[in-house]
Design an enzyme around this catalytic site. Structure first.
Site, PDB file in Angstrom:
ATOM      1  N   CYS A 116     -24.591  15.936 -28.355  1.00 51.45           N
ATOM      2  CA  CYS A 116     -25.135  16.682 -29.498  1.00 51.45           C
ATOM      3  C   CYS A 116     -24.176  16.720 -30.691  1.00 51.45           C
ATOM      4  CB  CYS A 116     -25.503  18.099 -29.076  1.00 51.45           C
ATOM      5  SG  CYS A 116     -26.791  18.111 -27.833  1.00 51.45           S
ATOM      6  N   HIS A 254     -25.922  22.358 -35.628  1.00 51.15           N
ATOM      7  CA  HIS A 254     -26.740  21.746 -34.575  1.00 51.15           C
ATOM      8  C   HIS A 254     -27.661  22.831 -34.013  1.00 51.15           C
ATOM      9  CE1 HIS A 254     -28.091  19.847 -31.015  1.00 51.15           C
ATOM     10  NE2 HIS A 254     -27.312  20.528 -30.198  1.00 51.15           N
ATOM     11  N   ASN A 284     -34.123  21.360 -29.617  1.00 50.19           N
ATOM     12  CA  ASN A 284     -32.809  20.712 -29.701  1.00 50.19           C
ATOM     13  C   ASN A 284     -33.017  19.197 -29.713  1.00 50.19           C
ATOM     14  OD1 ASN A 284     -30.323  19.569 -29.191  1.00 50.19           O
ATOM     15  ND2 ASN A 284     -29.734  21.045 -27.609  1.00 50.19           N
TER      16      ASN A 284
HETATM   17  N1  COA Z   1     -38.157  30.212 -18.468  1.00 49.93           N
HETATM   18  C1  COA Z   1     -38.038  31.395 -17.837  1.00 49.93           C
HETATM   19  N2  COA Z   1     -36.929  31.803 -17.241  1.00 49.93           N
HETATM   20  C2  COA Z   1     -35.872  30.988 -17.268  1.00 49.93           C
HETATM   21  C3  COA Z   1     -35.913  29.723 -17.905  1.00 49.93           C
HETATM   22  C4  COA Z   1     -37.127  29.359 -18.511  1.00 49.93           C
HETATM   23  N3  COA Z   1     -37.275  28.182 -19.147  1.00 49.93           N
HETATM   24  N4  COA Z   1     -34.721  29.134 -17.772  1.00 49.93           N
HETATM   25  C5  COA Z   1     -33.941  29.986 -17.091  1.00 49.93           C
HETATM   26  N5  COA Z   1     -34.634  31.107 -16.769  1.00 49.93           N
HETATM   27  C6  COA Z   1     -34.174  32.279 -16.043  1.00 49.93           C
HETATM   28  C7  COA Z   1     -33.039  31.993 -15.096  1.00 49.93           C
HETATM   29  O1  COA Z   1     -33.526  31.501 -13.870  1.00 49.93           O
HETATM   30  C8  COA Z   1     -32.406  33.338 -14.956  1.00 49.93           C
HETATM   31  O2  COA Z   1     -33.158  34.119 -14.072  1.00 49.93           O
HETATM   32  P1  COA Z   1     -32.438  35.186 -13.076  1.00 49.93           P
HETATM   33  O3  COA Z   1     -31.801  36.193 -13.991  1.00 49.93           O
HETATM   34  O4  COA Z   1     -33.576  35.712 -12.279  1.00 49.93           O
HETATM   35  O5  COA Z   1     -31.435  34.395 -12.303  1.00 49.93           O
HETATM   36  C9  COA Z   1     -32.580  33.963 -16.346  1.00 49.93           C
HETATM   37  O6  COA Z   1     -33.644  33.222 -16.967  1.00 49.93           O
HETATM   38  C10 COA Z   1     -31.347  33.899 -17.212  1.00 49.93           C
HETATM   39  O7  COA Z   1     -30.819  32.560 -17.118  1.00 49.93           O
HETATM   40  P2  COA Z   1     -29.595  32.109 -17.977  1.00 49.93           P
HETATM   41  O8  COA Z   1     -29.324  30.664 -17.707  1.00 49.93           O
HETATM   42  O9  COA Z   1     -28.468  33.075 -17.795  1.00 49.93           O
HETATM   43  O10 COA Z   1     -30.218  32.270 -19.448  1.00 49.93           O
HETATM   44  P3  COA Z   1     -29.515  32.204 -20.819  1.00 49.93           P
HETATM   45  O11 COA Z   1     -29.762  33.458 -21.544  1.00 49.93           O
HETATM   46  O12 COA Z   1     -28.113  31.691 -20.715  1.00 49.93           O
HETATM   47  O13 COA Z   1     -30.383  31.081 -21.572  1.00 49.93           O
HETATM   48  C11 COA Z   1     -30.182  28.737 -22.169  1.00 49.93           C
HETATM   49  C12 COA Z   1     -30.434  29.756 -21.037  1.00 49.93           C
HETATM   50  C13 COA Z   1     -30.172  27.351 -21.562  1.00 49.93           C
HETATM   51  C14 COA Z   1     -31.301  28.877 -23.174  1.00 49.93           C
HETATM   52  C15 COA Z   1     -28.835  29.056 -22.841  1.00 49.93           C
HETATM   53  O14 COA Z   1     -27.871  29.258 -21.871  1.00 49.93           O
HETATM   54  C16 COA Z   1     -28.362  27.962 -23.775  1.00 49.93           C
HETATM   55  O15 COA Z   1     -28.912  27.753 -24.822  1.00 49.93           O
HETATM   56  N6  COA Z   1     -27.237  27.337 -23.398  1.00 49.93           N
HETATM   57  C17 COA Z   1     -26.461  26.460 -24.284  1.00 49.93           C
HETATM   58  C18 COA Z   1     -27.122  25.225 -24.675  1.00 49.93           C
HETATM   59  C19 COA Z   1     -26.175  24.414 -25.484  1.00 49.93           C
HETATM   60  O16 COA Z   1     -25.573  24.852 -26.427  1.00 49.93           O
HETATM   61  N7  COA Z   1     -25.940  23.201 -25.069  1.00 49.93           N
HETATM   62  C20 COA Z   1     -24.975  22.387 -25.746  1.00 49.93           C
HETATM   63  C21 COA Z   1     -25.569  21.597 -26.819  1.00 49.93           C
HETATM   64  S1  COA Z   1     -26.949  20.724 -26.227  1.00 49.93           S
END
Ligand code: COA
Length: 329
Positions: A116, A254, A284
Site C-alpha cells: 500500500c 492512503h 482500500n
Molecule cells: N464484519 C463483522 N465483524 C468482523 C469483521 C467483519 N468484516 N471483521 C472482524 N470482525 C470482528 C472480529 O471477529 C472481532 O470479533 P470478536 O470481538 O468477537 O473477536 C471484532 O470484529 C473486532 O475485530 P478486530 O480485528 O479487533 O477489529 P478492528 O477494530 O481492529 O477492525 C480492521 C479490523 C481490519 C478494519 C482494522 O484492524 C484495520 O483497518 N486494520 C489496519 C488495516 C491497515 O492499515 N492495513 C495496512 C494497509 S493495507
C-alpha cells in the site's frame, strides 16, 4: 545553471464500473453494513471486470495523466508501476506490460513492490531520477486488481479492498513553488507476517499442496503499527522541511481505514476540510489509493497549482512513507 526540481505535472485515475456494496458483502460473508461503516468508513468498492488485469486499469489512468500533462506517450522516458496485484506472479513486470500497451518502446519500465506504500515509493524513485537528470518525464502508476487475491469467505480482509488505478507524470521544473518538496520512505521487515500473500519461493503454489494465494492480515496489530508509524512520520517530514500543518492544503492519505486517517489527522491538528477522504466509495485500493484520491480532488476543481499536499501510506513489508508535494499541474 538553475536547480532542477521534480514536479507532479498531472494526475489521472480509473475505477472499474462494477460496485461491491456492504449489502452485497452481507450476502457473501458473516458481516454487516453497520460493522463495516463503523470500523472502516467503507460503503462500497469497485471490482475489476473479468477481462481487466492491473495493467488494463493502469492504462486508462496513465493515458489521462499523459494527456493532462500536455505530453505524448513518446515524451515519457521511464515508467514505474506500484502494485501488489500485478498481471503476472513476478514475471513479467506489470510496468513492462503497461509500457507495451502504451506504445512506449525501449524505455526503462519496472515495478516497485511496497504494497500500500507503493505509490510513495514510486514517487521517491521518480523524484530522484528527475532531479539527477537521469530522466525527464517519469510516469508513475498505482494499479490494483487486488480483488483477485481476496478470500471472499474471510470477513477480516475481503470487506476492505477494492480495485482501481491512478497515475501521475513527474517532470522537471526550475520553479520551487511547483516542486515535490520531500519524500520519506521506510520499512521494517521483521513485521512481514502482519500482511502477506503466499505463493512465492517461501511457500510456492504446487499442485496437490494446500495453498492460499489470498491476502492475509493481522488487522488489529497492523492498525496500531500504522497509526504509530504514520503519526511519527508526518510530524518528522513537516519538521525537517520547516513547514506547519496549517500550511497543508490537502492531506491525502492512503485510504486503509477512516479511523487511521482521523488519528493521524488529529495528531497534526488538521481540520476536516484539509483531509481528503475517498474510502467510503473505493475502499482500500492499495497502491492506487493516493493517486485516485488526488485525482478526485483535481476533478472536483479543488486542486490548484502550487497547493501543498501531504501524502502518507502504510502497508505490507512492513513499509510506510510520506511526501510533501506542491502540485505542479
Ligand atoms: N464484519 C463483522 N465483524 C468482523 C469483521 C467483519 N468484516 N471483521 C472482524 N470482525 C470482528 C472480529 O471477529 C472481532 O470479533 P470478536 O470481538 O468477537 O473477536 C471484532 O470484529 C473486532 O475485530 P478486530 O480485528 O479487533 O477489529 P478492528 O477494530 O481492529 O477492525 C480492521 C479490523 C481490519 C478494519 C482494522 O484492524 C484495520 O483497518 N486494520 C489496519 C488495516 C491497515 O492499515 N492495513 C495496512 C494497509 S493495507
Amino acid at each position: 545553471m538553475s536547480k532542477i526540481y521534480a514536479s507532479m505535472l498531472s494526475i489521472g485515475a480509473y475505477s472499474p464500473q462494477k460496485r461491491l456494496t456492504n449489502a452485497d458483502l452481507e450476502k457473501m460473508v458473516d458481516t454487516s453494513e453497520e460493522w463495516i461503516v463503523k470500523r472502516t468508513g467503507i460503503k462500497e468498492r469497485r471490482i475489476a471486470a473479468e477481462n481487466e488485469a492491473a495493467s488494463d486499469l493502469g492504462v486508462v489512468a496513465a493515458k489521462k495523466a499523459i494527456e493532462r500533462a500536455g505530453l505524448n506517450a513518446s515524451d515519457i522516458d521511464m515508467l514505474i508501476v506500484a502494485t501488489l496485484s500485478g498481471d503476472f506472479l513476478f514475471m513479467p513486470s506489470t510496468a513492462a506490460v503497461l509500457a507495451g500497451k502504451l506504445g512506449m518502446k525501449n524505455i526503462p519500465a519496472f515495478d516497485v513492490l511496497a504494497a500500500c506504500s507503493g505509490f510513495i515509493y514510486a514517487l521517491s524513485s521518480a523524484k530522484a531520477y528527475v532531479e539527477s537528470g537521469m530522466a525527464s518525464n517519469v510516469l508513475i502508476v498505482g494499479a490494483e486488481a487486488s480483488s483477485r487475491f481476496m478470500d471472499y469467505s474471510d470477513r477480516s480482509v475481503c470487506v476492505l479492498f477494492g480495485d482501481g488505478a491512478g497515475a501521475a507524470v513527474i517532470g522537471a521544473t526550475d520553479d520551487p513553488s511547483r516542486a515535490i518538496v520531500d519524500v520519506k520512505i521506510s520499512s521494517d521487515g521483521t513485521g512481514w507476517d502482519n500482511l502477506f500473500i503466499e505463493g512465492g519461493s517461501k511457500n510456492p503454489i504446487r499442485e496437490g499442496k494446500p495453498h492460499k494465494p489470498f491476502m492475509q492480515m493481522k488487522g488489529n496489530e497492523t492498525f496500531k503499527l500504522a497509526v504509530r508509524a504514520l503519526t511519527n512520520d508526518v510530524i518528522e517530514i513537516l519538521a525537517r522541511n520547516n513547514l506547519k500543518a496549517s500550511q497543508i492544503v490537502h492531506f491525502i492519505p492512503h485510504q486503509a481505514n477512516l479511523r487511521i486517517i482521523k488519528a493521524v489527522g488529529e495528531s497534526l491538528g488538521l481540520s476536516d476540510d484539509q483531509v481528503v477522504l475517498t474510502i467510503d466509495r473505493y475502499g482500500n485500493t492499495s497502491a492506487a489509493s493516493i493517486p485516485m484520491a488526488i485525482n478526485d480532488v483535481y476533478e472536483e476543481g479543488r486542486l490548484k497549482t502550487g497547493d501543498l499536499m501531504l501524502l502518507d501510506a502504510f502497508g505490507g513489508g512492513l513499509t510506510w512513507g510520506s511526501a510533501l508535494a506542491r502540485f505542479g499541474g
